[in-house]
Design a protein around this motif. Structure first.
Motif, PDB file in Angstrom:
ATOM      1  N   ASP A  43      39.526  46.790  27.124  1.00  0.00           N
ATOM      2  CA  ASP A  43      38.754  46.042  26.129  1.00  0.00           C
ATOM      3  C   ASP A  43      38.556  44.627  26.685  1.00  0.00           C
ATOM      4  OD1 ASP A  43      40.832  44.155  25.025  1.00  0.00           O
ATOM      5  OD2 ASP A  43      41.801  46.017  24.408  1.00  0.00           O
ATOM      6  N   LEU A  44      37.964  43.752  25.879  1.00  0.00           N
ATOM      7  CA  LEU A  44      37.616  42.419  26.385  1.00  0.00           C
ATOM      8  C   LEU A  44      38.810  41.630  26.942  1.00  0.00           C
ATOM      9  CD1 LEU A  44      35.869  39.817  26.570  1.00  0.00           C
ATOM     10  CD2 LEU A  44      36.107  39.590  24.103  1.00  0.00           C
ATOM     11  N   ARG A  45      39.818  41.403  26.099  1.00  0.00           N
ATOM     12  CA  ARG A  45      40.947  40.556  26.554  1.00  0.00           C
ATOM     13  C   ARG A  45      41.830  41.297  27.540  1.00  0.00           C
ATOM     14  NH1 ARG A  45      38.211  36.135  25.042  1.00  0.00           N
ATOM     15  NH2 ARG A  45      37.596  36.348  22.874  1.00  0.00           N
ATOM     16  N   ALA A  46      41.864  42.645  27.418  1.00  0.00           N
ATOM     17  CA  ALA A  46      42.594  43.435  28.405  1.00  0.00           C
ATOM     18  C   ALA A  46      41.942  43.229  29.763  1.00  0.00           C
ATOM     19  CB  ALA A  46      42.556  44.909  28.022  1.00  0.00           C
ATOM     20  N   GLY A  47      40.612  43.095  29.774  1.00  0.00           N
ATOM     21  CA  GLY A  47      39.892  42.862  31.020  1.00  0.00           C
ATOM     22  C   GLY A  47      40.323  41.544  31.645  1.00  0.00           C
ATOM     23  N   ALA A  48      40.442  40.499  30.805  1.00  0.00           N
ATOM     24  CA  ALA A  48      40.882  39.198  31.315  1.00  0.00           C
ATOM     25  C   ALA A  48      42.302  39.322  31.866  1.00  0.00           C
ATOM     26  CB  ALA A  48      40.832  38.156  30.201  1.00  0.00           C
ATOM     27  N   ALA A  49      43.124  40.097  31.168  1.00  0.00           N
ATOM     28  CA  ALA A  49      44.513  40.296  31.616  1.00  0.00           C
ATOM     29  C   ALA A  49      44.533  40.988  32.978  1.00  0.00           C
ATOM     30  CB  ALA A  49      45.278  41.128  30.583  1.00  0.00           C
ATOM     31  N   MET A  50      43.627  41.960  33.184  1.00  0.00           N
ATOM     32  CA  MET A  50      43.614  42.664  34.466  1.00  0.00           C
ATOM     33  C   MET A  50      43.171  41.734  35.591  1.00  0.00           C
ATOM     34  SD  MET A  50      44.850  45.294  33.183  1.00  0.00           S
ATOM     35  CE  MET A  50      45.353  45.744  34.805  1.00  0.00           C
ATOM     36  N   ILE A  51      42.273  40.792  35.274  1.00  0.00           N
ATOM     37  CA  ILE A  51      41.877  39.812  36.308  1.00  0.00           C
ATOM     38  C   ILE A  51      43.102  38.985  36.708  1.00  0.00           C
ATOM     39  CG2 ILE A  51      40.529  37.719  36.790  1.00  0.00           C
ATOM     40  CD1 ILE A  51      38.255  38.869  35.163  1.00  0.00           C
ATOM     41  N   ILE A  52      43.874  38.530  35.721  1.00  0.00           N
ATOM     42  CA  ILE A  52      45.066  37.728  36.044  1.00  0.00           C
ATOM     43  C   ILE A  52      46.045  38.567  36.876  1.00  0.00           C
ATOM     44  CG2 ILE A  52      47.052  36.478  35.075  1.00  0.00           C
ATOM     45  CD1 ILE A  52      45.191  35.757  32.688  1.00  0.00           C
ATOM     46  N   ALA A  53      46.189  39.846  36.488  1.00  0.00           N
ATOM     47  CA  ALA A  53      47.082  40.724  37.264  1.00  0.00           C
ATOM     48  C   ALA A  53      46.572  40.825  38.701  1.00  0.00           C
ATOM     49  CB  ALA A  53      47.149  42.107  36.605  1.00  0.00           C
ATOM     50  N   GLY A  54      45.266  40.970  38.866  1.00  0.00           N
ATOM     51  CA  GLY A  54      44.678  41.057  40.212  1.00  0.00           C
ATOM     52  C   GLY A  54      44.895  39.787  41.015  1.00  0.00           C
ATOM     53  N   LEU A  55      44.852  38.640  40.337  1.00  0.00           N
ATOM     54  CA  LEU A  55      45.012  37.354  41.038  1.00  0.00           C
ATOM     55  C   LEU A  55      46.419  37.172  41.604  1.00  0.00           C
ATOM     56  CD1 LEU A  55      43.172  34.874  38.603  1.00  0.00           C
ATOM     57  CD2 LEU A  55      42.342  35.744  40.799  1.00  0.00           C
ATOM     58  N   VAL A  56      47.409  37.790  40.920  1.00  0.00           N
ATOM     59  CA  VAL A  56      48.795  37.596  41.401  1.00  0.00           C
ATOM     60  C   VAL A  56      49.284  38.778  42.244  1.00  0.00           C
ATOM     61  CG1 VAL A  56      49.453  36.118  39.476  1.00  0.00           C
ATOM     62  CG2 VAL A  56      49.829  38.562  39.269  1.00  0.00           C
TER      63      VAL A  56
END
Ligand code: EPZ
Length: 421
Positions: free
Chosen positions: A370-383
């Motif tokens: 979903d929308l915020r889950a998507g943002a969370a996955m970006i943060i996961a990808g960044l780290v």
């Protein structure tokens, strides 16, 4: 379909400008149809939910144009009714604001049941209860068409037994034109409730108490066009704050209202992040090892449910255990399976997530659920170590403006690719 490809391992550095608040804009834009004139709305985020509203309002007969990148002009003089024939309303949750806005101005309105993020049951019983208290009837047909109508609207005292952002705004919209006084008790207090009330007042409404749990609306007979500026997006800002913490970065978040950030600022400080506040900006910087904390999402001014997912990613990479309790949305932990694919160790029920911190995440193909889950996955990808590929990013585009460019400007290695299949 596009995807994001992220190479993890960069500490975010630099400055990010925050756009207008999605959840305020998607209430203010439909509210603009309540006046038979022209409204100029500034600081509108260029996100897909706004594009859908542009289509919806045009379909209803408004003249909508962007005067520059973020200034929207809406002339509703020629709208004759608020009956949305097609399925555009199913593309997002906020289309339900047409019910309150249309009921107010035309004494009737109809859309299909709203869509939006799949975060559990999202009934509209409280909206219905409010409209009915004002004298309307609300019918939902078997194929999901909602029809609200009234001969006349009369102010009433309405107690919401659950705090609801959507119901508070929708009842406020309908009550603007109701005869006499409406009182909404146990109203939601989010900054976008205040912003929507301020916009309505700028058009000539008489609303007092927005931002407290009792809102008083004295009905008026007409509204006129106005110019109004949408407040900054506290959830977008919070997303970058959490991303800075997760990547051990040092960033300036510009164009914000620091007061609106308090629920997030308080938690990040408790974890050990450095935060310096200036007039309309904030420096968020990593100084020492962060410690895990427990969070419980609650209506404003509690910790926002819309940042629960990004925060869980941050907690997942800290040394120790933490507990996340979801107290607002019915089912907002679906994304955990995706972070666990990247090596996180999180167990969850419908309302509780127990996080056992791991030393690192590993890049993997994952989905934005979903929308915020998507943002969370970006943060996961960044780290994460290596490459992360995020699919279903149309969810992210619904609510984050220019997200890959904003992250790239902070030094992140992220790019949008077209899915070949
Ligand atoms: C708004 O949704 C936001 N959406 C959501 O943001 C946000 O998560 C939510 O408020 C809570 O802050 C928009 O503003 C468009 P609610 P809304 O009515 O209005 C229950 C995002 O990521 N409820 O405050 O739908 C409901 O099921 C999105 O930006 C009823 O039981 O939220 C939920 O458990 C996702 N009956 C709780 O109340 C009703 O009639 C809070 O919902 C209405 C709601």
């Amino acid at each position: 379909m596009s995807k994001f490809l992220i190479e993890g391992g960069t500490k975010l550095k630099g400055k990010v400008n925050i756009g207008g608040f999605k959840n305020a804009a998607v209430a203010i834009i439909p509210a603009a149809i309540m006046c038979p004139g022209k409204c100029i709305i500034q600081n509108v985020p260029r996100i897909n939910d706004v594009n859908v509203f542009e289509e919806i309002l045009t379909e209803l007969g408004a003249v909508v144009e962007f005067l520059d990148e973020s200034t929207m002009s809406i002339d509703s003089s020629n709208i004759k009714s608020c009956y949305l024939e097609n399925g555009l309303s199913k593309k997002m949750r906020a289309s339900y604001y047409l019910l309150g806005a249309g009921l107010g101005r035309f004494k009737q309105s109809s859309t299909l049941m709203p869509g939006g993020c799949d975060i559990g049951e999202r009934p509209i019983d409280l909206h219905k209860k409010g409209f009915e208290a004002l004298g309307a009837t609300v019918d939902v047909s078997e194929d999901g068409r909602v029809i609200v109508k009234a001969d006349k609207l009369v102010g009433a005292k309405i107690y919401l037994d659950k705090v609801s952002v959507g119901a508070t705004i929708n009842i406020m919209l309908a009550a603007v034109y109701a005869e006499g006084k409406t009182i909404i008790e146990n109203a939601a207090k989010e900054p976008h409730i205040v912003d929507t009330a301020n916009f309505l007042n700028a058009m000539g409404a008489n609303i007092k108490g927005a931002g407290t749990d009792t809102i008083r609306i004295n009905g008026v007979e007409e509204l006129v066009g106005c110019t109004y500026r949408v407040i900054p997006d506290q959830i977008e800002a919070g997303t970058y704050m959490i991303a800075a913490a997760a990547t051990k970065g040092d960033i300036i978040i510009d164009d914000i209202i620091p007061k609106h950030m308090e629920p997030i600022t308080a938690k990040l400080k408790e974890m050990g992040m450095g935060i310096e506040e200036y007039g309309d900006s904030m420096r968020v910087f990593y100084e020492k090892e962060l410690i895990p904390v427990n969070i419980q999402t609650l209506p404003y001014p509690g910790f926002p449910t819309d940042l629960q997912q990004p925060m869980a990613v941050l907690l997942a990479i800290l040394n120790g255990e933490s507990l996340v309790v979801e107290g607002v949305s019915e089912d907002r932990f679906k994304y955990i399976n995706e972070i666990n694919k990247m090596g996180a160790n999180i167990e969850y029920t419908k309302t509780h997530a127990k996080i056992n911190g791991v030393s690192h995440l590993k890049g993997a193909p994952v989905k934005a659920t979903d929308l915020r889950a998507g943002a969370a996955m970006i943060i996961a990808g960044l780290v994460a170590e290596g490459l992360t590929e995020i699919s279903d990013i149309y969810h992210i585009d619904r609510g984050y403006e220019n997200i890959e460019n904003k992250f790239m400007n902070l030094g992140a290695k992220i790019r949008r690719i077209k899915d070949e299949q």
